[in-house]
Design a protein around this motif. Structure first.
Motif, PDB file in Angstrom:
ATOM      1  N   ASP A   3     -33.422 -54.761 112.388  1.00  0.00           N
ATOM      2  CA  ASP A   3     -32.509 -55.242 113.419  1.00  0.00           C
ATOM      3  C   ASP A   3     -31.839 -56.489 112.870  1.00  0.00           C
ATOM      4  N   HIS A   4     -30.530 -56.423 112.744  1.00  0.00           N
ATOM      5  CA  HIS A   4     -29.787 -57.540 112.179  1.00  0.00           C
ATOM      6  C   HIS A   4     -28.407 -57.592 112.819  1.00  0.00           C
ATOM      7  N   GLY A   5     -28.056 -58.735 113.353  1.00  0.00           N
ATOM      8  CA  GLY A   5     -26.727 -58.899 113.943  1.00  0.00           C
ATOM      9  C   GLY A   5     -26.436 -57.932 115.075  1.00  0.00           C
ATOM     10  N   GLY A   6     -27.459 -57.585 115.848  1.00  0.00           N
ATOM     11  CA  GLY A   6     -27.260 -56.656 116.946  1.00  0.00           C
ATOM     12  C   GLY A   6     -27.212 -55.198 116.530  1.00  0.00           C
ATOM     13  N   ARG A   7     -27.485 -54.916 115.276  1.00  0.00           N
ATOM     14  CA  ARG A   7     -27.447 -53.548 114.763  1.00  0.00           C
ATOM     15  C   ARG A   7     -28.836 -53.138 114.310  1.00  0.00           C
ATOM     16  N   SER A   8     -29.235 -51.930 114.651  1.00  0.00           N
ATOM     17  CA  SER A   8     -30.512 -51.381 114.227  1.00  0.00           C
ATOM     18  C   SER A   8     -30.228 -50.289 113.207  1.00  0.00           C
ATOM     19  N   TYR A   9     -30.838 -50.391 112.025  1.00  0.00           N
ATOM     20  CA  TYR A   9     -30.544 -49.426 110.973  1.00  0.00           C
ATOM     21  C   TYR A   9     -31.748 -49.164 110.085  1.00  0.00           C
ATOM     22  N   TYR A  10     -31.676 -48.039 109.384  1.00  0.00           N
ATOM     23  CA  TYR A  10     -32.617 -47.682 108.329  1.00  0.00           C
ATOM     24  C   TYR A  10     -31.888 -47.781 106.996  1.00  0.00           C
ATOM     25  N   GLN A  11     -32.688 -47.923 105.961  1.00  0.00           N
ATOM     26  CA  GLN A  11     -32.134 -47.926 104.610  1.00  0.00           C
ATOM     27  C   GLN A  11     -32.965 -46.963 103.763  1.00  0.00           C
ATOM     28  N   TRP A  12     -32.288 -46.001 103.172  1.00  0.00           N
ATOM     29  CA  TRP A  12     -32.923 -44.998 102.315  1.00  0.00           C
ATOM     30  C   TRP A  12     -32.537 -45.338 100.885  1.00  0.00           C
ATOM     31  N   ILE A  13     -33.531 -45.407  99.997  1.00  0.00           N
ATOM     32  CA  ILE A  13     -33.281 -45.813  98.616  1.00  0.00           C
ATOM     33  C   ILE A  13     -33.908 -44.815  97.653  1.00  0.00           C
ATOM     34  N   VAL A  14     -33.130 -44.466  96.634  1.00  0.00           N
ATOM     35  CA  VAL A  14     -33.615 -43.611  95.560  1.00  0.00           C
ATOM     36  C   VAL A  14     -33.475 -44.406  94.274  1.00  0.00           C
ATOM     37  N   ARG A  15     -34.587 -44.608  93.578  1.00  0.00           N
ATOM     38  CA  ARG A  15     -34.578 -45.325  92.293  1.00  0.00           C
ATOM     39  C   ARG A  15     -35.707 -44.796  91.427  1.00  0.00           C
ATOM     40  N   GLY A  16     -35.810 -45.305  90.243  1.00  0.00           N
ATOM     41  CA  GLY A  16     -36.895 -44.915  89.343  1.00  0.00           C
ATOM     42  C   GLY A  16     -36.854 -43.440  88.984  1.00  0.00           C
TER      43      GLY A  16
END
Length: 123
Positions: A70-83
């Motif tokens: 939750d940041h700046g009134g926004r709720s989000y997910y972050q999906w990351i692909v690495r390695g």
């Protein structure tokens, strides 16, 4: 392509549909970059897309889902692909898809990430 399941239900062909969906999401919302040490593909979207993120995590072995934030009134997910997930699964998959002529700007960002981090074939 559709397949007919029992009781008259239909389902998408998992190969081409799932690959097209993944590519479409990455073209529209994905970030191709890294932290200076390692490359990564990042997708950040509103938390209401949780089921989509769960599906992405299943489709790309080794990918990670973070959040919800939750940041700046926004709720989000972050999906990351690495390695290894990026090098051994996602890059080979994306390299097989006819993407360059569909959306040159996102394809160029993808190619720049590969060049910057040595993800070219044989590197």
């Amino acid at each position: 392509m559709f397949h007919v399941k029992s009781h008259g239900e239909t389902a998408f062909d998992p190969g081409s549909f799932h690959q097209g969906l993944l590519l479409g999401i990455l073209i529209g919302e994905g970030h191709f970059g890294g932290d200076g040490r390692q490359p990564q593909v990042t997708l950040r979207m509103h938390s209401r897309h949780h089921e989509l993120f769960a599906w992405l995590t299943q489709q790309v072995p080794g990918s990670r889902l973070y959040g919800p934030y939750d940041h700046g009134g926004r709720s989000y997910y972050q999906w990351i692909v690495r390695g290894a997930a990026l090098r051994e699964y996602l890059v080979p998959l994306l390299d097989r898809l006819p993407w360059a002529h569909v959306d040159p700007p996102s394809y160029r960002r993808y190619q720049e990430m590969k060049l910057r981090y040595g993800l070219e074939v044989g590197a």
